[in-house]
Scaffold this motif. Structure first.
Motif, PDB file in Angstrom:
ATOM      1  N   ARG A 160     129.804  37.530  -2.179  1.00  0.00           N
ATOM      2  CA  ARG A 160     130.526  36.515  -2.828  1.00  0.00           C
ATOM      3  C   ARG A 160     131.180  36.953  -3.976  1.00  0.00           C
ATOM      4  N   LEU A 161     132.566  36.616  -4.081  1.00  0.00           N
ATOM      5  CA  LEU A 161     133.399  36.940  -5.182  1.00  0.00           C
ATOM      6  C   LEU A 161     133.994  35.872  -5.772  1.00  0.00           C
ATOM      7  N   GLU A 162     134.232  35.799  -7.308  1.00  0.00           N
ATOM      8  CA  GLU A 162     134.994  34.828  -7.779  1.00  0.00           C
ATOM      9  C   GLU A 162     136.327  34.686  -7.042  1.00  0.00           C
ATOM     10  N   LYS A 163     136.700  33.423  -7.004  1.00  0.00           N
ATOM     11  CA  LYS A 163     138.037  33.097  -6.390  1.00  0.00           C
ATOM     12  C   LYS A 163     139.351  33.976  -7.008  1.00  0.00           C
ATOM     13  N   GLU A 164     139.108  34.233  -8.339  1.00  0.00           N
ATOM     14  CA  GLU A 164     140.127  34.928  -8.982  1.00  0.00           C
ATOM     15  C   GLU A 164     140.485  36.333  -8.313  1.00  0.00           C
ATOM     16  N   MET A 165     139.092  36.969  -8.085  1.00  0.00           N
ATOM     17  CA  MET A 165     139.029  38.313  -7.632  1.00  0.00           C
ATOM     18  C   MET A 165     139.544  38.406  -6.301  1.00  0.00           C
ATOM     19  N   VAL A 166     139.253  37.286  -5.303  1.00  0.00           N
ATOM     20  CA  VAL A 166     139.512  37.238  -4.041  1.00  0.00           C
ATOM     21  C   VAL A 166     141.054  37.024  -3.953  1.00  0.00           C
ATOM     22  N   LYS A 167     141.631  36.147  -4.826  1.00  0.00           N
ATOM     23  CA  LYS A 167     143.108  36.061  -4.898  1.00  0.00           C
ATOM     24  C   LYS A 167     143.839  37.408  -5.087  1.00  0.00           C
ATOM     25  N   ALA A 168     143.211  38.010  -5.959  1.00  0.00           N
ATOM     26  CA  ALA A 168     143.775  39.410  -6.427  1.00  0.00           C
ATOM     27  C   ALA A 168     143.832  40.503  -5.330  1.00  0.00           C
ATOM     28  N   LEU A 169     142.550  40.462  -4.809  1.00  0.00           N
ATOM     29  CA  LEU A 169     142.463  41.201  -3.559  1.00  0.00           C
ATOM     30  C   LEU A 169     143.396  40.989  -2.661  1.00  0.00           C
ATOM     31  N   ASP A 170     143.409  39.767  -1.958  1.00  0.00           N
ATOM     32  CA  ASP A 170     144.526  39.297  -1.247  1.00  0.00           C
ATOM     33  C   ASP A 170     146.031  39.861  -1.570  1.00  0.00           C
ATOM     34  N   GLU A 171     146.332  39.653  -3.105  1.00  0.00           N
ATOM     35  CA  GLU A 171     147.689  39.994  -3.169  1.00  0.00           C
ATOM     36  C   GLU A 171     147.880  41.426  -3.054  1.00  0.00           C
ATOM     37  N   TYR A 172     146.839  42.200  -3.416  1.00  0.00           N
ATOM     38  CA  TYR A 172     147.136  43.774  -3.201  1.00  0.00           C
ATOM     39  C   TYR A 172     147.322  44.311  -1.994  1.00  0.00           C
ATOM     40  N   ALA A 173     146.366  43.588  -0.989  1.00  0.00           N
ATOM     41  CA  ALA A 173     146.325  43.886   0.222  1.00  0.00           C
ATOM     42  C   ALA A 173     147.587  43.648   0.991  1.00  0.00           C
ATOM     43  N   LYS A 174     148.205  42.566   0.430  1.00  0.00           N
ATOM     44  CA  LYS A 174     149.456  42.179   1.087  1.00  0.00           C
ATOM     45  C   LYS A 174     150.773  42.940   0.410  1.00  0.00           C
ATOM     46  N   GLU A 175     150.595  43.972  -0.402  1.00  0.00           N
ATOM     47  CA  GLU A 175     151.695  44.771  -0.962  1.00  0.00           C
ATOM     48  C   GLU A 175     152.120  45.750   0.173  1.00  0.00           C
ATOM     49  N   LYS A 176     152.985  45.511   0.454  1.00  0.00           N
ATOM     50  CA  LYS A 176     153.939  46.664   1.546  1.00  0.00           C
ATOM     51  C   LYS A 176     153.627  48.066   1.241  1.00  0.00           C
ATOM     52  N   GLU A 177     153.943  48.261  -0.120  1.00  0.00           N
ATOM     53  CA  GLU A 177     153.929  49.749  -0.760  1.00  0.00           C
ATOM     54  C   GLU A 177     152.625  50.394  -0.698  1.00  0.00           C
ATOM     55  N   LEU A 178     151.485  49.639  -0.626  1.00  0.00           N
ATOM     56  CA  LEU A 178     150.013  50.075  -0.959  1.00  0.00           C
ATOM     57  C   LEU A 178     149.751  50.427   0.577  1.00  0.00           C
ATOM     58  N   GLU A 179     150.084  49.642   1.463  1.00  0.00           N
ATOM     59  CA  GLU A 179     149.724  49.953   2.839  1.00  0.00           C
ATOM     60  C   GLU A 179     148.325  50.144   3.041  1.00  0.00           C
ATOM     61  N   LYS A 180     147.439  49.088   2.368  1.00  0.00           N
ATOM     62  CA  LYS A 180     146.000  49.157   2.078  1.00  0.00           C
ATOM     63  C   LYS A 180     145.487  47.917   2.887  1.00  0.00           C
TER      64      LYS A 180
END
Length: 78
Positions: free
Chosen positions: A8-28
């Motif tokens: 379980r993570l705080e909503k803000e952390m999940v949101k940030a994780l989602d945003e980073y995962a969607k970054e095409k440059e990171l490919e993560k």
């Protein structure tokens, strides 16, 4: 082999994780980002443990036992 876990993570952390995962440059993926974060934290924990052990040696809370004495105690002839 990977194993699934539930956390379980705080909503803000999940949101940030989602945003980073969607970054095409990171490919993560979310999984790879979380794995990397945990690996880095474990590295930091290793440093903290080592620092604590050094402090204990310096303060005399922990004694150094010569290797020869350890071998003798366990019955290894050197």
């Amino acid at each position: 082999m990977k194993q699934a876990i539930n956390i379980r993570l705080e909503k803000e952390m999940v949101k940030a994780l989602d945003e980073y995962a969607k970054e095409k440059e990171l490919e993560k993926t979310q999984t790879s980002l979380v794995e990397k974060a945990i690996e880095r934290y474990f590295d930091r924990l290793d440093e903290m443990v080592a620092d604590k052990r050094i402090d204990n040696l310096k303060s005399g809370k922990t004694a150094v036992v010569p290797l020869e004495e350890v071998f003798k105690k366990v019955g290894i002839d050197v």
